[in-house]
Design an enzyme around this catalytic site. Structure first.
Site, PDB file in Angstrom:
ATOM      1  N   ASN A 153       6.112  30.241  19.902  1.00  0.00           N
ATOM      2  CA  ASN A 153       6.866  30.054  21.115  1.00  0.00           C
ATOM      3  C   ASN A 153       6.587  30.232  22.027  1.00  0.00           C
ATOM      4  O   ASN A 153       6.974  29.866  23.310  1.00  0.00           O
ATOM      5  CB  ASN A 153       8.795  30.411  20.281  1.00  0.00           C
ATOM      6  N   GLU A 252       8.720  43.120  17.562  1.00  0.00           N
ATOM      7  CA  GLU A 252       9.608  42.337  18.228  1.00  0.00           C
ATOM      8  C   GLU A 252      10.108  41.555  17.402  1.00  0.00           C
ATOM      9  O   GLU A 252       9.072  39.999  16.848  1.00  0.00           O
ATOM     10  CB  GLU A 252       9.646  41.834  19.535  1.00  0.00           C
ATOM     11  N   GLU A 464       8.251  46.410  25.178  1.00  0.00           N
ATOM     12  CA  GLU A 464       6.891  45.843  25.644  1.00  0.00           C
ATOM     13  C   GLU A 464       7.043  45.826  26.813  1.00  0.00           C
ATOM     14  O   GLU A 464       8.301  44.921  27.247  1.00  0.00           O
ATOM     15  CB  GLU A 464       6.778  44.318  24.900  1.00  0.00           C
TER      16      GLU A 464
END
Length: 483
Positions: A153, A252, A464
């Site tokens: 994505n 994540e 992150e």
């Protein structure tokens, strides 16, 4: 099959084909057309890549932070020079509108710039000892070889968000990009290659044999850290298996973000914000609001503006002027939209806009779903619990603060949340009670290369970006000195 075997594996500084010549087609999700081929690497090639990364580690880790920072800064400059080329490729391969692709390339380059500077800030501390003849000193050192698995994505920025801090810390790496977007990954690695990253420091396996590549990563004792962005189910499996070799892990994962609009908020402004963040990348973002809670006193006003904004969105191929909503990534993603809307409709939700698969004139692709607004969504509907990852805004009225906080926290996920209010006390009180890793207060974009990104609960482990981002790739070593 292509006439010549694709060479998209990057191992020890060389582009090569899979050992058996295997490859797979890459499709434009807007049309279904084949736009290229990628090498279909497997376990053997993955082990070669890990070996190359292990061999390159000592020399790369031995470079000064300033030397590593110089290469990252050069990669940043090259990426910006190639911004249009990279954006055009992303729109072709992933489908998002060209404006969004350009923004992503800029965002991706930000991580290279940020971590070039963070490389210079790696430091230790001195610690007092109870003994007069003893001193303690700590130093931060790279964890070693890291394996990175990135999603489709955000096919460019998720690579730099992982490889940027890894390079800055002194780690070497093996990347496995999503099989839907390998060509973007190839383009990013060419940026690193042209910036002067030495052979073996970054390696890449493009593959549809994900389990083989994953097994190689997980089984290897040379791989000391695994970083993954993707589905919660896969992330949990990888995290569990990484325990066998005690790898460091950062993941994540999915999200189910609540978007809460309190009665003192401006319903028009809130609805405009909801429309922007909900339909970003056609809703294919882990921070996309999945549940929109609006106080009953401003519910109708909010819905009126949201309906107007969503009805004005234009669906189409991402490189066409004025297009704001591109295709979903594949047929399975589109089918999920159909299922969620039909379930909600059957249980009493009102479809104010959209609510169906659509065809776009001149395109043969079948992955377009109309931007949709559902009103009067209730907890018994699938969309209230299952991540949508598509262009459906699900809106629910609420009556009091305690009720909406319970509803917002009623999820296994804990990535992002949004709060709209003009009252500072409400903003602080509610933000503290929401069980999410990130909260946007009157802000639909609480992300930046300089800020930590990540969630809690089933949305992940680790952060992150920000100064925390490089810490994920560093070990602390204690030195005790007798004097």
């Amino acid at each position: 099959m292509a006439d010549e075997a694709a060479q998209t594996l990057y191992i020890d500084g060389k582009w090569r084909a899979a050992d058996d010549g295997g490859e797979f087609p890459v499709h434009d999700p807007s049309t279904g057309d084949v736009i290229g081929y990628a090498s279909n690497g497997g376990r053997a090639e993955s082990e070669d890549a890990i070996a190359a990364a292990a061999a390159a580690f000592e020399e790369w880790a031995g470079k000064t932070p300033y030397q590593r920072a110089a290469i990252l800064s050069e990669a940043h400059a090259i990426m910006l020079e190639r911004r249009e080329e990279l954006a055009q490729l992303m729109t072709l391969e992933q489908g998002k509108p060209l404006k969004a692709s350009r923004n992503e390339v800029t965002y991706a380059s930000d991580f290279l710039s940020w971590f070039a500077e963070e490389a210079k800030r790696i430091s230790g501390v001195t610690i007092p000892s109870a003994r007069a003849d003893q001193r303690f000193v700590t130093m931060r050192q790279p964890v070693g070889v890291i394996a990175a698995i990135t999603p489709w994505n955000y096919p460019i920025s998720m690579i730099t968000r992982k490889l940027g801090p890894a390079l800055a810390a002194g780690c070497t790496s093996v990347l496995k990009p999503a099989n839907q977007t390998p060509l973007c990954a190839v383009a990013v690695l060419r940026v690193f290659e042209d910036a002067g990253v030495p052979p073996g420091v970054i390696n890449m396996i493009t593959s549809k044999r994900s389990s083989e590549v994953g097994d190689a990563f997980l089984d290897s004792s040379d791989v000391r850290k695994l970083t993954f962005t993707g589905s919660t189910g896969v992330g949990k499996m990888l995290t569990a298996r990484a325990g066998a070799t005690l790898k460091r892990v950062s993941v994540e994962l999915g999200g189910h973000a609540p978007f809460i609009v309190f009665p003192d908020a401006d319903p028009v402004r809130a609805a405009k914000g909801a429309a922007l963040v909900k339909f970003l990348n056609a809703g294919q973002a882990c921070i996309s609001p999945n549940r929109i809670y609006v106080h009953r006193s401003i519910y109708d006003a909010f819905l009126t503006t949201l309906q107007e904004r969503v009805a004005a969105l234009r669906i189409g191929k991402g490189d066409q002027d004025g297009v704001t909503i591109g295709p979903l990534i594949d047929d399975a993603a589109t089918a999920k939209m159909v299922e969620q809307v039909e379930d909600a409709r059957s249980k009493g939700a009102r479809v104010l806009v959209g609510g169906e698969r659509v065809t776009v004139d001149g395109l043969t692709g079948k992955n377009f779903y109309s931007p949709t607004v559902l009103a009067d969504v209730t907890r018994d509907m699938v969309i209230s619990h299952e991540e949508t990852f598509g262009p459906i805004a699900a809106v629910t009225p609420f009556d009091d603060e305690d009720e909406v906080i319970r509803l917002a926290n009623d999820t296994e996920y804990g990535l992002a949340a949004y709060v709209y209010t003009n009252d500072l006390s409400t903003a602080i009180r509610v933000t503290e009670k929401l069980r999410f890793g990130m909260v946007g207060v009157n802000d639909i974009n609480p992300t930046s290369a300089a800020a930590p990104f990540g969630g809690i609960k089933s949305s992940g482990l680790g952060r992150e970006g920000g100064y925390e981002g490089i810490n994920e790739y560093l070990d602390t070593k204690l030195i005790g000195i007798a004097i």
